[in-house]
Motif scaffolding. Structure first.
Motif, PDB file in Angstrom:
ATOM      1  N   SER A  52       0.811  -1.227   0.000  1.00 14.35           N
ATOM      2  CA  SER A  52       0.000   0.000   0.000  1.00 14.35           C
ATOM      3  C   SER A  52       0.837   1.268   0.000  1.00 14.35           C
ATOM      4  O   SER A  52       0.387   2.323  -0.461  1.00 14.35           O
ATOM      5  N   GLY A  53       2.052   1.196   0.552  1.00 16.93           N
ATOM      6  CA  GLY A  53       2.846   2.402   0.699  1.00 16.93           C
ATOM      7  C   GLY A  53       2.337   3.308   1.790  1.00 16.93           C
ATOM      8  O   GLY A  53       2.755   4.471   1.886  1.00 16.93           O
ATOM      9  N   LEU A  54       1.447   2.801   2.641  1.00  8.96           N
ATOM     10  CA  LEU A  54       0.840   3.593   3.697  1.00  8.96           C
ATOM     11  C   LEU A  54       1.323   3.121   5.062  1.00  8.96           C
ATOM     12  O   LEU A  54       1.764   1.980   5.219  1.00  8.96           O
ATOM     13  N   GLY A  55       1.201   4.008   6.052  1.00  6.02           N
ATOM     14  CA  GLY A  55       1.497   3.652   7.430  1.00  6.02           C
ATOM     15  C   GLY A  55       2.738   4.333   7.949  1.00  6.02           C
ATOM     16  O   GLY A  55       3.711   4.537   7.216  1.00  6.02           O
ATOM     17  N   PRO A  56       2.721   4.685   9.230  1.00  7.99           N
ATOM     18  CA  PRO A  56       3.872   5.366   9.824  1.00  7.99           C
ATOM     19  C   PRO A  56       5.042   4.420  10.049  1.00  7.99           C
ATOM     20  O   PRO A  56       4.871   3.202  10.165  1.00  7.99           O
ATOM     21  N   ALA A  57       6.208   4.994  10.128  1.00  4.17           N
ATOM     22  CA  ALA A  57       7.381   4.204  10.503  1.00  4.17           C
ATOM     23  C   ALA A  57       7.267   3.797  11.965  1.00  4.17           C
ATOM     24  O   ALA A  57       6.685   4.511  12.785  1.00  4.17           O
ATOM     25  N   SER A  58       7.820   2.627  12.288  1.00  5.50           N
ATOM     26  CA  SER A  58       7.782   2.124  13.655  1.00  5.50           C
ATOM     27  C   SER A  58       9.156   1.643  14.063  1.00  5.50           C
ATOM     28  O   SER A  58       9.832   0.953  13.293  1.00  5.50           O
ATOM     29  N   ASP A  59       9.576   1.982  15.260  1.00  4.98           N
ATOM     30  CA  ASP A  59      10.792   1.407  15.814  1.00  4.98           C
ATOM     31  C   ASP A  59      10.468   0.015  16.344  1.00  4.98           C
ATOM     32  O   ASP A  59       9.434  -0.207  16.982  1.00  4.98           O
ATOM     33  N   VAL A  60      11.369  -0.915  16.058  1.00  5.89           N
ATOM     34  CA  VAL A  60      11.143  -2.312  16.428  1.00  5.89           C
ATOM     35  C   VAL A  60      12.397  -2.824  17.122  1.00  5.89           C
ATOM     36  O   VAL A  60      13.497  -2.727  16.579  1.00  5.89           O
ATOM     37  N   THR A  61      12.233  -3.356  18.323  1.00  3.04           N
ATOM     38  CA  THR A  61      13.350  -4.004  19.001  1.00  3.04           C
ATOM     39  C   THR A  61      13.252  -5.509  18.800  1.00  3.04           C
ATOM     40  O   THR A  61      12.179  -6.058  18.592  1.00  3.04           O
ATOM     41  N   TRP A  62      14.396  -6.146  18.833  1.00  3.08           N
ATOM     42  CA  TRP A  62      14.446  -7.600  18.691  1.00  3.08           C
ATOM     43  C   TRP A  62      15.350  -8.183  19.772  1.00  3.08           C
ATOM     44  O   TRP A  62      16.278  -7.539  20.247  1.00  3.08           O
ATOM     45  N   GLU A  63      15.026  -9.408  20.156  1.00  2.00           N
ATOM     46  CA  GLU A  63      15.808 -10.127  21.162  1.00  2.00           C
ATOM     47  C   GLU A  63      16.055 -11.552  20.695  1.00  2.00           C
ATOM     48  O   GLU A  63      15.177 -12.179  20.102  1.00  2.00           O
ATOM     49  N   VAL A  64      17.221 -12.059  21.028  1.00  2.35           N
ATOM     50  CA  VAL A  64      17.569 -13.464  20.827  1.00  2.35           C
ATOM     51  C   VAL A  64      17.987 -14.028  22.178  1.00  2.35           C
ATOM     52  O   VAL A  64      18.801 -13.415  22.882  1.00  2.35           O
ATOM     53  N   ALA A  65      17.425 -15.172  22.529  1.00  2.00           N
ATOM     54  CA  ALA A  65      17.695 -15.751  23.844  1.00  2.00           C
ATOM     55  C   ALA A  65      17.893 -17.251  23.732  1.00  2.00           C
ATOM     56  O   ALA A  65      17.474 -17.884  22.759  1.00  2.00           O
ATOM     57  N   THR A  66      18.501 -17.828  24.760  1.00  2.48           N
ATOM     58  CA  THR A  66      18.691 -19.278  24.779  1.00  2.48           C
ATOM     59  C   THR A  66      17.532 -19.993  25.441  1.00  2.48           C
ATOM     60  O   THR A  66      17.543 -21.218  25.563  1.00  2.48           O
ATOM     61  N   ASP A  67      16.519 -19.223  25.872  1.00  2.00           N
ATOM     62  CA  ASP A  67      15.336 -19.825  26.490  1.00  2.00           C
ATOM     63  C   ASP A  67      14.105 -19.066  26.027  1.00  2.00           C
ATOM     64  O   ASP A  67      14.175 -17.872  25.703  1.00  2.00           O
ATOM     65  N   THR A  68      12.970 -19.742  25.987  1.00  2.00           N
ATOM     66  CA  THR A  68      11.744 -19.118  25.480  1.00  2.00           C
ATOM     67  C   THR A  68      11.150 -18.106  26.441  1.00  2.00           C
ATOM     68  O   THR A  68      10.281 -17.321  26.049  1.00  2.00           O
ATOM     69  N   SER A  69      11.605 -18.090  27.686  1.00  2.00           N
ATOM     70  CA  SER A  69      11.146 -17.059  28.623  1.00  2.00           C
ATOM     71  C   SER A  69      11.984 -15.784  28.510  1.00  2.00           C
ATOM     72  O   SER A  69      11.667 -14.774  29.137  1.00  2.00           O
ATOM     73  N   PHE A  70      13.052 -15.843  27.733  1.00  2.00           N
ATOM     74  CA  PHE A  70      13.945 -14.717  27.490  1.00  2.00           C
ATOM     75  C   PHE A  70      14.602 -14.227  28.785  1.00  2.00           C
ATOM     76  O   PHE A  70      14.899 -13.054  28.955  1.00  2.00           O
ATOM     77  N   ALA A  71      14.845 -15.159  29.702  1.00  2.00           N
ATOM     78  CA  ALA A  71      15.574 -14.818  30.911  1.00  2.00           C
ATOM     79  C   ALA A  71      17.051 -14.582  30.619  1.00  2.00           C
ATOM     80  O   ALA A  71      17.721 -13.820  31.327  1.00  2.00           O
TER      81      ALA A  71
END
Length: 533
Positions: A52-71
């Motif tokens: 569409s070419g529509l929509g505001p820009a968004s900041d996105v953070t990402w995480e990588v962890a060795t456990d699914t709880s992200f501890a």
């Protein structure tokens, strides 16, 4: 790209279920010993639809962890999703540990979708380059046409244990308009957009629709993918200067190809390799001391296909790889120090000729009749239409004493196990230089679909005829749809083929069809009774 854990709230422990903001799921790809590509797409507002070419820009953070709880967060960072990339996000994470399973997730931190958290993805890095690896397993797929059926093959593939990656060998989607290529069964489910994909907007919308298939999305979420394109990611029977499914009324081929490539790089979890002129898709990934996987691009640099009956298939000036990619491939195979050399190959390299001719004894005849010197190819869109390049590659393998080369191939909507002969007309006496294992289509039309007949009725006559004329073809099946699992160990590489029972049923069952094994050092396929599971 390492960093401390981000302050995710407890609500950030996302499940596998997609959300409106992350409607296209998450994916990973191209695993290295110390890194992997992570991908997602953000829909910040309902109007910000793909293309569409529509929509505001968004900041996105990402995480990588060795456990699914992200501890225990191993790596993290921040990127921006904007209309420039169709709100897709792709991160090349580095600094990871080899041969390690990781969980990952994304979170929107600005704009109207702030606080939204993606499903949790799972990925895995490759073993260290010199690691003594006892087994690597790949799921192998090709040719998935939305309109021709459901992606049950992806669902069943996800049930296999310990997959290092899914290798997709091309035709991830199809460019045709609705009804343009669905087989005798008609349109099972309609593509978007309804028109043929030509513009950047079209290609973005088509990619996005495929990412909403639940079975495809789940396989992307749980296993890293290694992908290359064939022709339908741009247009049917594409080559460096055009395509069979492109004409002047659709604008310039260069513009269409550029649009298709841009959308592909935006929407697929691939890591293009850098070159002096930008980037290219052919690349090599290593899995310890056991194997190297060379993924080819056999569309971007090839010359236009010629008639199967034309002697031009033998023209030494014609190419399917391009000179630069050929040097990269032959040099890489020759210098590899791994036990196995697997080649991700989008179109068949094994000759399929009607019939194979002994060029030493039939040259006078083929010259008078103006026919290809080794016989008439079944399909000149394959390496059979570019015999000089095939001879260069196979000659380099033979002359360099390179063994354990296995081509894994898609494109042809059928299953094959082949020895790759030095000379098809003198097989087996002239010897073999490699093997080839070809996977069926996920859904794209086979012989039975095209003819509108029950599976394994009329189509059963085809394999016998092909194998009688081409003795190096040890097995093929022209009717069934499904996938394969390639298991590589120091002693053997084995392909197990699995077929789905009904591609028009979203809950279809599956069954094990055949298995073939290549013993280390043999350069020959042999049938085996059971799977490598």
């Amino acid at each position: 790209m390492a960093g401390a854990a981000l302050p995710f709230a407890a609500a950030g422990r996302a499940s596998a279920a997609p959300t409106p903001v992350f409607a296209h799921g998450v994916a990973s790809g191209d695993p290295l010993p110390d890194g992997v590509i992570l991908w997602t797409r953000v829909t910040p507002t309902p109007a910000a639809r793909p293309g569409s070419g529509l929509g505001p820009a968004s900041d996105v953070t990402w995480e990588v962890a060795t456990d699914t709880s992200f501890a225990t967060v191993t790596a993290s960072g921040s990127v921006t999703a904007s209309t420039e990339s169709d709100h897709t996000v792709k991160v090349d994470v580095t600094g990871l540990s080899a041969n390690t399973r990781y969980a990952y997730r994304f979170r929107v931190t600005s704009g109207p979708a702030a606080g939204s958290v993606s499903p949790v993805g799972h990925t895995r890095t490759a073993p260290a380059p010199g690691a003594d690896v006892s087994r690597v397993r790949f799921g192998v797929v090709s040719c998935s046409n939305w309109e021709a059926g459901y992606f049950g093959a992806y669902r069943h593939l996800g049930t296999h244990r310990d997959l290092a990656a899914i290798v997709h060998l091309g035709d991830y989607f199809y460019e045709y308009e609705t009804g343009g290529y669905s087989g005798s069964g008609g349109v099972i489910r309609q593509t978007q957009p309804a028109n043929e994909t030509i513009t950047l907007r079209d290609y973005r919308i088509r990619h996005a629709q495929y990412k909403t298939d639940p079975d495809l999305a789940e396989l992307h979420r749980t296993v890293p993918w290694i992908c290359t394109w064939d022709d339908h990611e741009s247009a049917n029977n594409s080559w460096s200067g055009g395509a069979e499914n492109h004409d002047a009324s659709e604008g310039s081929w260069a513009a269409r190809k550029a649009a298709s490539e841009r959308a592909y790089y935006e929407w697929m979890p691939v890591r293009p390799a850098a070159s002096g002129n930008g980037r290219h898709l052919y690349r090599r990934l290593r899995f310890g001391s056991l194997l190297e996987l060379s993924m080819l691009d056999l569309r971007t640099y090839r010359d236009q296909e010629v008639s199967s009956t034309s002697r031009r298939v033998d023209d030494p000036g014609r190419t399917i790889t391009g000179a630069t990619q050929m040097r990269w491939l032959t040099d890489g195979l020759a210098s590899s120090t791994t036990r196995w050399r697997i080649v991700g190959n989008s179109v068949m390299i094994s000759p399929v000729l009607i019939p194979p001719l002994d060029a030493r004894n039939t040259a006078a005849l083929t010259e008078v009749l103006d026919l290809p010197r080794e016989g008439i190819p079944y399909n000149a869109d394959q390496w059979d239409g570019y015999t000089a390049d095939r001879n260069r590659l196979l000659g380099a393998i033979r002359d360099g004493g390179v063994d354990n080369v296995v081509f894994i191939t898609g494109d042809i909507h059928s299953s094959w196990a082949c020895d790759v002969p030095v000379d098809a007309a003198r097989y087996p006496g002239a010897g073999t230089v490699a093997t080839e294992l070809v996977v069926p289509s996920v859904t794209s039309s086979n012989v039975d679909d095209i003819l509108g007949v029950p599976e394994h009725t009329v189509g059963n006559a085809v394999p016998a005829a092909i194998m009688t004329a081409n003795r190096h073809v040890r097995w093929n099946d022209f009717d069934a749809h499904g996938y394969a699992v390639l298991t590589v160990t120091p002693t053997a590489a084995q392909m197990d083929w699995y077929f789905v029972r009904d591609k028009t049923d979203p809950r279809t069952g599956r069954y094990h069809a055949r298995s073939f094994r290549v013993a280390s050092g043999s350069q020959q396929v042999q049938p085996v009774g059971g799977t490598a599971d």
